[in-house]
Each structure stands twice: as C-alpha cells, then as structure tokens.
Enzyme design. Structure first.
Site, PDB file in Angstrom:
ATOM      1  N   PRO A  61       0.795  -1.218   0.000  1.00 23.95           N
ATOM      2  CA  PRO A  61       0.000   0.000   0.000  1.00 23.95           C
ATOM      3  C   PRO A  61       0.838   1.285   0.000  1.00 23.95           C
ATOM      4  O   PRO A  61       1.894   1.349   0.635  1.00 23.95           O
ATOM      5  CB  PRO A  61      -0.823  -0.095   1.293  1.00 23.95           C
ATOM      6  CG  PRO A  61      -0.133  -1.096   2.127  1.00 23.95           C
ATOM      7  CD  PRO A  61       0.547  -2.049   1.183  1.00 23.95           C
ATOM      8  N   ASN A  62       0.325   2.237  -0.748  1.00 26.27           N
ATOM      9  CA  ASN A  62       0.884   3.596  -0.858  1.00 26.27           C
ATOM     10  C   ASN A  62       2.175   3.670  -1.675  1.00 26.27           C
ATOM     11  O   ASN A  62       2.661   4.764  -1.949  1.00 26.27           O
ATOM     12  CB  ASN A  62       1.116   4.229   0.538  1.00 26.27           C
ATOM     13  CG  ASN A  62      -0.194   4.416   1.273  1.00 26.27           C
ATOM     14  OD1 ASN A  62      -1.127   4.991   0.716  1.00 26.27           O
ATOM     15  ND2 ASN A  62      -0.299   3.910   2.473  1.00 26.27           N
TER      16      ASN A  62
ATOM     17  N   ARG B 173       4.627  11.035  -2.548  1.00 24.42           N
ATOM     18  CA  ARG B 173       4.491  10.712  -1.122  1.00 24.42           C
ATOM     19  C   ARG B 173       5.792  10.998  -0.367  1.00 24.42           C
ATOM     20  O   ARG B 173       6.832  10.393  -0.667  1.00 24.42           O
ATOM     21  CB  ARG B 173       4.180   9.219  -1.062  1.00 24.42           C
ATOM     22  CG  ARG B 173       4.161   8.646   0.298  1.00 24.42           C
ATOM     23  CD  ARG B 173       4.062   7.143   0.230  1.00 24.42           C
ATOM     24  NE  ARG B 173       3.949   6.661   1.572  1.00 24.42           N
ATOM     25  CZ  ARG B 173       4.265   5.448   1.966  1.00 24.42           C
ATOM     26  NH1 ARG B 173       4.685   4.566   1.101  1.00 24.42           N
ATOM     27  NH2 ARG B 173       4.145   5.122   3.223  1.00 24.42           N
TER      28      ARG B 173
ATOM     29  N   TYR C  59      11.115   9.155   0.600  1.00 20.26           N
ATOM     30  CA  TYR C  59      11.047   8.090  -0.407  1.00 20.26           C
ATOM     31  C   TYR C  59      11.605   8.490  -1.778  1.00 20.26           C
ATOM     32  O   TYR C  59      11.648   7.664  -2.678  1.00 20.26           O
ATOM     33  CB  TYR C  59       9.592   7.624  -0.562  1.00 20.26           C
ATOM     34  CG  TYR C  59       9.025   7.039   0.714  1.00 20.26           C
ATOM     35  CD1 TYR C  59       9.559   5.880   1.261  1.00 20.26           C
ATOM     36  CD2 TYR C  59       7.969   7.652   1.385  1.00 20.26           C
ATOM     37  CE1 TYR C  59       9.047   5.347   2.440  1.00 20.26           C
ATOM     38  CE2 TYR C  59       7.449   7.126   2.560  1.00 20.26           C
ATOM     39  CZ  TYR C  59       7.997   5.968   3.078  1.00 20.26           C
ATOM     40  OH  TYR C  59       7.499   5.431   4.238  1.00 20.26           O
TER      41      TYR C  59
ATOM     42  N   ASN D  42       8.162  -5.368  -0.967  1.00 17.66           N
ATOM     43  CA  ASN D  42       8.100  -4.227  -0.070  1.00 17.66           C
ATOM     44  C   ASN D  42       6.640  -4.173   0.399  1.00 17.66           C
ATOM     45  O   ASN D  42       5.793  -3.663  -0.325  1.00 17.66           O
ATOM     46  CB  ASN D  42       8.498  -2.930  -0.774  1.00 17.66           C
ATOM     47  CG  ASN D  42       8.488  -1.751   0.198  1.00 17.66           C
ATOM     48  OD1 ASN D  42       7.949  -1.850   1.305  1.00 17.66           O
ATOM     49  ND2 ASN D  42       9.071  -0.629  -0.212  1.00 17.66           N
TER      50      ASN D  42
ATOM     51  N   ALA E  63       3.308  -0.585   4.807  1.00 15.18           N
ATOM     52  CA  ALA E  63       2.858  -0.630   6.208  1.00 15.18           C
ATOM     53  C   ALA E  63       2.391  -2.023   6.629  1.00 15.18           C
ATOM     54  O   ALA E  63       2.397  -2.345   7.825  1.00 15.18           O
ATOM     55  CB  ALA E  63       1.733   0.387   6.413  1.00 15.18           C
TER      56      ALA E  63
ATOM     57  N   HIS F  60       4.323  -4.155   9.113  1.00 11.83           N
ATOM     58  CA  HIS F  60       4.209  -3.993  10.570  1.00 11.83           C
ATOM     59  C   HIS F  60       2.931  -4.605  11.143  1.00 11.83           C
ATOM     60  O   HIS F  60       2.773  -4.677  12.344  1.00 11.83           O
ATOM     61  CB  HIS F  60       4.263  -2.496  10.932  1.00 11.83           C
ATOM     62  CG  HIS F  60       5.299  -1.739  10.157  1.00 11.83           C
ATOM     63  ND1 HIS F  60       6.635  -2.066  10.199  1.00 11.83           N
ATOM     64  CD2 HIS F  60       5.204  -0.704   9.275  1.00 11.83           C
ATOM     65  CE1 HIS F  60       7.314  -1.245   9.399  1.00 11.83           C
ATOM     66  NE2 HIS F  60       6.464  -0.429   8.828  1.00 11.83           N
TER      67      HIS F  60
ATOM     68  N   ASP G 259       1.863 -15.330   6.709  1.00 14.46           N
ATOM     69  CA  ASP G 259       1.464 -16.737   6.496  1.00 14.46           C
ATOM     70  C   ASP G 259       1.594 -17.118   5.025  1.00 14.46           C
ATOM     71  O   ASP G 259       2.047 -18.218   4.700  1.00 14.46           O
ATOM     72  CB  ASP G 259       0.018 -16.960   6.964  1.00 14.46           C
ATOM     73  CG  ASP G 259      -0.100 -17.030   8.483  1.00 14.46           C
ATOM     74  OD1 ASP G 259       0.929 -17.225   9.163  1.00 14.46           O
ATOM     75  OD2 ASP G 259      -1.231 -16.901   8.997  1.00 14.46           O
TER      76      ASP G 259
ATOM     77  N   GLU H 195      12.852  -9.036   1.587  1.00 17.65           N
ATOM     78  CA  GLU H 195      11.986  -7.912   1.982  1.00 17.65           C
ATOM     79  C   GLU H 195      12.791  -6.633   1.862  1.00 17.65           C
ATOM     80  O   GLU H 195      13.904  -6.545   2.387  1.00 17.65           O
ATOM     81  CB  GLU H 195      11.461  -8.099   3.409  1.00 17.65           C
ATOM     82  CG  GLU H 195      10.670  -6.885   3.884  1.00 17.65           C
ATOM     83  CD  GLU H 195       9.695  -7.142   5.011  1.00 17.65           C
ATOM     84  OE1 GLU H 195       9.184  -8.269   5.134  1.00 17.65           O
ATOM     85  OE2 GLU H 195       9.429  -6.187   5.763  1.00 17.65           O
TER      86      GLU H 195
ATOM     87  N   HIS I 121      12.827  -2.264   2.068  1.00 22.75           N
ATOM     88  CA  HIS I 121      12.207  -1.002   2.476  1.00 22.75           C
ATOM     89  C   HIS I 121      13.089   0.107   1.934  1.00 22.75           C
ATOM     90  O   HIS I 121      14.313   0.077   2.114  1.00 22.75           O
ATOM     91  CB  HIS I 121      12.096  -0.909   4.000  1.00 22.75           C
ATOM     92  CG  HIS I 121      11.137  -1.917   4.549  1.00 22.75           C
ATOM     93  ND1 HIS I 121       9.781  -1.721   4.542  1.00 22.75           N
ATOM     94  CD2 HIS I 121      11.336  -3.157   5.061  1.00 22.75           C
ATOM     95  CE1 HIS I 121       9.181  -2.784   5.048  1.00 22.75           C
ATOM     96  NE2 HIS I 121      10.110  -3.684   5.368  1.00 22.75           N
TER      97      HIS I 121
ATOM     98  N   ARG J 126      13.204   5.643  12.147  1.00 25.85           N
ATOM     99  CA  ARG J 126      11.934   6.384  12.085  1.00 25.85           C
ATOM    100  C   ARG J 126      11.075   6.084  13.322  1.00 25.85           C
ATOM    101  O   ARG J 126      11.613   5.748  14.363  1.00 25.85           O
ATOM    102  CB  ARG J 126      11.230   6.019  10.770  1.00 25.85           C
ATOM    103  CG  ARG J 126      12.080   6.378   9.540  1.00 25.85           C
ATOM    104  CD  ARG J 126      11.399   6.005   8.249  1.00 25.85           C
ATOM    105  NE  ARG J 126      10.171   6.771   8.067  1.00 25.85           N
ATOM    106  CZ  ARG J 126       9.237   6.453   7.166  1.00 25.85           C
ATOM    107  NH1 ARG J 126       9.406   5.408   6.361  1.00 25.85           N
ATOM    108  NH2 ARG J 126       8.142   7.179   7.061  1.00 25.85           N
TER     109      ARG J 126
HETATM  110  C1  DQA Z   1       8.284   1.406   3.643  1.00 32.25           C
HETATM  111  C2  DQA Z   1       8.401   1.631   5.157  1.00 32.25           C
HETATM  112  C3  DQA Z   1       7.060   1.400   5.829  1.00 32.25           C
HETATM  113  O1  DQA Z   1       7.178   1.647   7.231  1.00 32.25           O
HETATM  114  C4  DQA Z   1       6.020   2.342   5.272  1.00 32.25           C
HETATM  115  O2  DQA Z   1       4.761   2.093   5.856  1.00 32.25           O
HETATM  116  C5  DQA Z   1       5.940   2.272   3.790  1.00 32.25           C
HETATM  117  C6  DQA Z   1       7.186   2.264   3.040  1.00 32.25           C
HETATM  118  C7  DQA Z   1       9.619   1.732   2.931  1.00 32.25           C
HETATM  119  O3  DQA Z   1       9.752   1.326   1.780  1.00 32.25           O
HETATM  120  O4  DQA Z   1      10.479   2.408   3.492  1.00 32.25           O
HETATM  121  O5  DQA Z   1       4.874   2.314   3.204  1.00 32.25           O
HETATM  122  O6  DQA Z   1       8.009   0.048   3.412  1.00 32.25           O
END
Ligand code: DQA
Length: 148
Positions: free
Chosen positions: A12-13, A20, A25, A77, A80, A83, A90, A101, A103, A110
């Site tokens: 997401p996002n 953003r 980012y 990636n 959120a 977390h 699963d 993974e 980020h 942060r």
């Molecule tokens: C993220 C870090 C996450 O905490 C955040 O919610 C994101 C982006 C990153 O790529 O740094 O959406 O995954």
C-alpha cells in the site's frame, strides 16, 4: 539463455512514490523506479513481474499464485503491512524460494512502530535504506547467486 524470473510485490501507498513524502522516499514514481531497475539489470538476463496493490487480500492471493510458479525469488516491499499483516506473513511461508523484503527507507531510524516487522520474519534477506536501489540490489544479489 534461461532467464532468471522474479516477482516484485509492492504494498500500500507505494503507487504514490514521487508524490508521497519525497524527502523520505525520493522523487521517482514507482514506474520510474521500475524503468531504472530494469535498465540497470538488462532484461536479456532477467524477467521481472511487478505487482502493486493497496489491498492485503490481493497481495496474499498474488503470493499464493507465485508459490505455484517457477520463479527464482520474490522481492517484497509490503509497505505498512510489514508492521501489521500476519496474513501476508502466512502466505510468504508458502514459498520455497528466497524472499527478499525491501524497504526504501531505514525504518529503524523512524517511528518506533516501524521497527517491528511481522513479514520480515518469513524472509530470507532484509534490505533497508537504499532508496530506489533496493529493488536492483535485491534482484542482482540473486542473479549473482545463480551465476556462482
Ligand atoms: C516502507 C516503510 C514502511 O514503514 C512504510 O509504511 C511504507 C514504506 C519503505 O519502503 O520504506 O509504506 O516500506
């Protein structure tokens, strides 16, 4: 030549990259990051499927489908959901290939809630804080592995 096949999942996002919080980012859109990564890697040696969703269940379904595919590795990636999502954790446990993974930001520098990563407990490798390079480095590490 047999190509190395990768699936890159963004949660997401991450479709809002560029707009953003650019100070965290970066200013590249997800499409810019995709183009940059593929250019750097050279698509004659790898084939990459990029998937992005803001919906947890869609990500779970994508991972389930990937578990039946012949791929070298999954790069994720989870945004959120990293977390919060036991469901994605699963699903990742279904995979028998390396899971990387990534980020873009260094989440440990942060808010404290970003330090706990449920999904990372299912992953083979974790990469953080490399910005747009993350996806390239994740794929390249697996290409090097298959060459050696
Ligand atoms: C993220 C870090 C996450 O905490 C955040 O919610 C994101 C982006 C990153 O790529 O740094 O959406 O995954």
């Amino acid at each position: 030549m047999v190509k190395n096949k990768f699936l890159i999942i963004n949660g997401p996002n991450l479709n809002m990259l560029g707009a953003r919080e650019p100070e965290i980012y970066g200013r590249d859109s997800l499409k810019d990051v995709q183009n940059w990564t593929e250019e750097k890697l050279g698509l004659e040696s790898v084939s990459i499927e990029w998937f992005q969703s803001n919906i947890e269940g869609e990500i779970v379904t994508k991972i389930q489908l990937a578990s039946k595919d012949k791929i070298n590795a999954v790069i994720i990636n989870p945004g959120a959901y990293s977390h919060t999502s036991v469901a994605i954790y699963d699903a990742l446990k279904l995979l028998n290939v390396p899971i990387i993974e990534v980020h873009l930001s260094n989440t440990h520098g942060r808010e404290s809630f970003r330090s706990n990563k449920i999904t990372a407990k299912a992953s083979t490798i974790i990469m953080e804080g490399l910005g747009k390079q993350s996806y390239f480095q994740a794929v390249y590490s697996q290409v090097l592995k298959s060459d050696s």
